[in-house]
Design an enzyme around this catalytic site. Structure first.
Site, PDB file in Angstrom:
ATOM      1  N   ARG A 248     -14.130  -8.370   0.052  1.00 36.12           N
ATOM      2  CA  ARG A 248     -13.274  -7.576   0.953  1.00 36.12           C
ATOM      3  C   ARG A 248     -13.325  -8.058   2.403  1.00 36.12           C
ATOM      4  O   ARG A 248     -13.290  -7.256   3.337  1.00 36.12           O
ATOM      5  CB  ARG A 248     -13.628  -6.072   0.921  1.00 36.12           C
ATOM      6  CG  ARG A 248     -13.318  -5.306  -0.367  1.00 36.12           C
ATOM      7  CD  ARG A 248     -11.874  -5.381  -0.780  1.00 36.12           C
ATOM      8  NE  ARG A 248     -11.663  -6.571  -1.584  1.00 36.12           N
ATOM      9  CZ  ARG A 248     -11.933  -6.676  -2.884  1.00 36.12           C
ATOM     10  NH1 ARG A 248     -12.401  -5.653  -3.521  1.00 36.12           N
ATOM     11  NH2 ARG A 248     -11.719  -7.773  -3.556  1.00 36.12           N
TER      12      ARG A 248
ATOM     13  N   SER B 185      -9.081   2.517  -1.793  1.00 39.18           N
ATOM     14  CA  SER B 185     -10.510   2.790  -1.558  1.00 39.18           C
ATOM     15  C   SER B 185     -10.769   2.910  -0.062  1.00 39.18           C
ATOM     16  O   SER B 185     -10.436   1.992   0.688  1.00 39.18           O
ATOM     17  CB  SER B 185     -11.368   1.657  -2.109  1.00 39.18           C
ATOM     18  OG  SER B 185     -11.109   1.490  -3.475  1.00 39.18           O
TER      19      SER B 185
ATOM     20  N   GLU C   1     -13.277   0.412   4.294  1.00 40.30           N
ATOM     21  CA  GLU C   1     -12.565  -0.797   3.868  1.00 40.30           C
ATOM     22  C   GLU C   1     -11.326  -1.062   4.729  1.00 40.30           C
ATOM     23  O   GLU C   1     -11.062  -2.212   5.078  1.00 40.30           O
ATOM     24  CB  GLU C   1     -12.172  -0.666   2.394  1.00 40.30           C
ATOM     25  CG  GLU C   1     -11.442  -1.883   1.881  1.00 40.30           C
ATOM     26  CD  GLU C   1     -11.092  -1.806   0.407  1.00 40.30           C
ATOM     27  OE1 GLU C   1     -11.983  -1.549  -0.425  1.00 40.30           O
ATOM     28  OE2 GLU C   1      -9.916  -2.017   0.079  1.00 40.30           O
TER      29      GLU C   1
HETATM   30  C1  LIG Z   1      -2.886   3.184  -3.366  1.00 45.13           C
HETATM   31  C2  LIG Z   1      -3.574   1.953  -2.814  1.00 45.13           C
HETATM   32  C3  LIG Z   1      -4.314   1.123  -3.664  1.00 45.13           C
HETATM   33  C4  LIG Z   1      -4.954  -0.028  -3.152  1.00 45.13           C
HETATM   34  N1  LIG Z   1      -5.672  -0.821  -4.017  1.00 45.13           N
HETATM   35  C5  LIG Z   1      -6.289  -1.937  -3.551  1.00 45.13           C
HETATM   36  C6  LIG Z   1      -7.042  -2.779  -4.438  1.00 45.13           C
HETATM   37  O1  LIG Z   1      -7.121  -2.541  -5.639  1.00 45.13           O
HETATM   38  N2  LIG Z   1      -7.653  -3.870  -3.921  1.00 45.13           N
HETATM   39  C7  LIG Z   1      -7.555  -4.195  -2.597  1.00 45.13           C
HETATM   40  O2  LIG Z   1      -8.144  -5.209  -2.191  1.00 45.13           O
HETATM   41  N3  LIG Z   1      -6.840  -3.424  -1.742  1.00 45.13           N
HETATM   42  C8  LIG Z   1      -6.202  -2.317  -2.178  1.00 45.13           C
HETATM   43  N4  LIG Z   1      -5.493  -1.512  -1.309  1.00 45.13           N
HETATM   44  C9  LIG Z   1      -5.442  -1.860   0.118  1.00 45.13           C
HETATM   45  C10 LIG Z   1      -4.163  -2.629   0.520  1.00 45.13           C
HETATM   46  O3  LIG Z   1      -3.109  -2.403  -0.350  1.00 45.13           O
HETATM   47  C11 LIG Z   1      -4.393  -4.131   0.634  1.00 45.13           C
HETATM   48  O4  LIG Z   1      -5.443  -4.417   1.522  1.00 45.13           O
HETATM   49  C12 LIG Z   1      -3.120  -4.865   1.127  1.00 45.13           C
HETATM   50  O5  LIG Z   1      -3.330  -6.263   1.064  1.00 45.13           O
HETATM   51  C13 LIG Z   1      -2.721  -4.492   2.551  1.00 45.13           C
HETATM   52  O6  LIG Z   1      -1.453  -5.060   2.787  1.00 45.13           O
HETATM   53  P1  LIG Z   1      -0.490  -4.489   3.914  1.00 45.13           P
HETATM   54  O7  LIG Z   1       0.666  -5.426   3.979  1.00 45.13           O
HETATM   55  O8  LIG Z   1      -0.179  -3.065   3.627  1.00 45.13           O
HETATM   56  O9  LIG Z   1      -1.399  -4.619   5.197  1.00 45.13           O
HETATM   57  P2  LIG Z   1      -1.391  -3.684   6.508  1.00 45.13           P
HETATM   58  O10 LIG Z   1      -1.979  -2.355   6.152  1.00 45.13           O
HETATM   59  O11 LIG Z   1      -0.060  -3.694   7.135  1.00 45.13           O
HETATM   60  O12 LIG Z   1      -2.437  -4.461   7.419  1.00 45.13           O
HETATM   61  C14 LIG Z   1      -3.805  -4.474   7.079  1.00 45.13           C
HETATM   62  C15 LIG Z   1      -4.559  -5.361   8.080  1.00 45.13           C
HETATM   63  O13 LIG Z   1      -4.123  -6.700   7.942  1.00 45.13           O
HETATM   64  C16 LIG Z   1      -3.508  -7.162   9.138  1.00 45.13           C
HETATM   65  N5  LIG Z   1      -2.333  -7.949   8.748  1.00 45.13           N
HETATM   66  C17 LIG Z   1      -1.335  -7.580   7.896  1.00 45.13           C
HETATM   67  N6  LIG Z   1      -0.474  -8.588   7.750  1.00 45.13           N
HETATM   68  C18 LIG Z   1      -0.934  -9.604   8.521  1.00 45.13           C
HETATM   69  C19 LIG Z   1      -0.467 -10.934   8.804  1.00 45.13           C
HETATM   70  N7  LIG Z   1       0.664 -11.421   8.256  1.00 45.13           N
HETATM   71  N8  LIG Z   1      -1.196 -11.697   9.660  1.00 45.13           N
HETATM   72  C20 LIG Z   1      -2.336 -11.223  10.231  1.00 45.13           C
HETATM   73  N9  LIG Z   1      -2.814  -9.990  10.012  1.00 45.13           N
HETATM   74  C21 LIG Z   1      -2.114  -9.190   9.155  1.00 45.13           C
HETATM   75  C22 LIG Z   1      -3.154  -5.914   9.933  1.00 45.13           C
HETATM   76  O14 LIG Z   1      -3.125  -6.188  11.324  1.00 45.13           O
HETATM   77  C23 LIG Z   1      -4.290  -4.997   9.541  1.00 45.13           C
HETATM   78  O15 LIG Z   1      -5.437  -5.324  10.298  1.00 45.13           O
HETATM   79  C24 LIG Z   1      -4.841  -0.348  -1.782  1.00 45.13           C
HETATM   80  C25 LIG Z   1      -4.089   0.494  -0.933  1.00 45.13           C
HETATM   81  C26 LIG Z   1      -3.463   1.626  -1.451  1.00 45.13           C
HETATM   82  C27 LIG Z   1      -2.651   2.505  -0.529  1.00 45.13           C
END
Ligand SMILES: Cc1cc2nc3c(=O)[nH]c(=O)nc-3n(C[C@H](O)[C@H](O)[C@H](O)COP(=O)(O)OP(=O)(O)OC[C@H]3O[C@@H](n4cnc5c(N)ncnc54)[C@H](O)[C@@H]3O)c2cc1C
Length: 363
Positions: free
Chosen positions: A176, A253, A355
């Protein structure tokens, strides 16, 4: 192309200051001073450079599924990453390498690779958010993580003001985490994944998934079967976004599984002796990973445990904190997270770490 990201619901110009709760799966977060939407890698770089020229802090936001944004919002420019698409950039008899734009919805990509017969992402089905965010915390689930298939990342380096390629070996992938998490330096523009040409999944590593598929750990199954089983398991835990299910109004999580040095693990086992053998997994080196869900549950915070303003632990999964009323504040969610973290520490002497990335708030 599915429209999986939340967009302004008021018809307002998206470049106007806007409440960030509209863009996060927790439905929490105050207003941004300025909100910009970027539809291509070039636009992402341009919007970041424009904000720097104005001397404003920058927040990159994609699916908003791994952030907790404070009630005060963000005092600078939020760049919404909406650059989509992917293409094959290299191939041989056994593998294909796809380059995926940062804003491509992750699960659209997984579905497409499964349909193509490209193996390597199938167990990551149903995870919300964007492809570009997957390297940030080395997204993983059901025995797979993106570090296994990423070969490199194209990123804008805000320190040296240039677009660079970072090879997988330099991404610092750990459980992570990576060099990108908690760093403002890198803006991910696209990610390369090398996938196997195979109608079958990789060996199933996760016991629960193997059981659901009716196979042994180590067996391979058709890609579509692996995807379907993962989606079913995730849906049962509220881990697939569903606008009608407040158990999914979360960041997934909330806490990572603690990784303990051997000595700390033995101390913890002593404190938990009355509860039987706690679930644990060996980590790399002499460390042991323990289950955050188990710690939370055994410290007295069961499914549905309520906090202020209608926030609560999900009724389907102990690790997910939800804004189930849809009207709570970030302060309320953070108060519940704090209560759980402190309760677990008091009971077991183990510290839970969040996380998601916390922005303008702390626990
Ligand atoms: C219901 C649910 C289930 C989930 N299950 C999992 C799981 O099984 N495993 C897991 O690992 N995660 C899980 N997650 C967490 C999440 O979905 C992941 O971490 C996902 O990759 C986040 O993507 P996002 O585009 O929504 O990022 P955001 O929430 O928009 O951003 C997250 C972070 O990344 C940064 N960021 C985003 N895009 C970029 C970019 N292009 N360049 C630089 N920085 C960037 C942001 O600034 C922020 O710090 C879950 C979330 C939810 C709501």
């Amino acid at each position: 192309m599915s429209d999986v990201y939340a967009e302004p619901t008021t018809g307002a110009d998206p470049t106007d200051p806007a409440t960030l709760a509209r863009y996060t799966t927790l439905r929490l977060g105050g207003a941004a001073r300025r909100l910009e939407t970027a539809g291509s890698a070039e636009e992402i770089v341009q919007k970041v450079q424009d904000a720097e020229a104005r001397d404003e802090p920058v927040l990159i936001l994609a699916g908003g599924s791994n952030v907790v944004i404070g009630d005060q919002g963000f005092p600078g420019t939020v760049v919404l990453v909406r650059a989509r698409g992917f293409r094959v950039v290299a191939e041989d008899a056994d593998t294909v390498t796809v380059r995926v734009e940062a804003g491509e919805p992750w699960d659209d990509l997984v579905a497409a690779t499964v349909a193509q017969g490209w193996s390597g992402l199938e167990c990551l089905s149903g995870i919300p958010g964007s492809a570009g965010a997957t390297p940030i915390q080395n997204v993983g689930a059901y025995g797979q993580e993106v570090a296994e298939t990423i070969t490199g990342v194209q990123a804008y380096d805000r320190t040296h003001h240039e677009v660079v390629r970072i090879e997988a070996g330099d991404c610092g992938f750990v459980y992570r985490g990576s060099i990108f998490k908690y760093s403002d330096r890198w803006v991910v523009l696209s990610v390369d994944f090398r996938l196997a040409r195979s109608p079958l999944s990789g060996p199933v590593r996760y016991a629960e998934l193997a059981r659901a598929l009716g196979v042994e750990v180590g067996d391979r199954v058709p890609l579509a079967d692996a995807r379907a089983a993962v989606l079913r398991l995730r849906a049962g835990k509220g881990m697939v976004l569903d606008a009608d299910d407040p158990d999914t109004w979360s960041v997934g999580s909330f806490f990572t599984n603690p990784v303990l040095e051997r000595e700390a693990f033995e101390l913890f086992r002593e404190r938990a002796a009355d509860l039987g053998e706690p679930p644990s997994w060996p980590g790399a080196g002499d460390v042991v990973k323990v289950s955050a869900a188990w710690l939370i549950d055994k410290a007295g915070f069961g499914k549905g445990y309520p906090g202020p303003e209608g926030v609560a632990i999900s009724s389907k999964h102990t690790l997910a904190l939800t804004n189930r009323s849809g009207t709570a504040s970030t302060s309320a969610l953070v108060a519940l997270a704090r209560e759980i973290r402190d309760g677990v520490h008091d009971r077991f002497g183990v510290t839970l770490h969040p996380e998601p990335v916390l922005i303008n708030c702390t626990i």
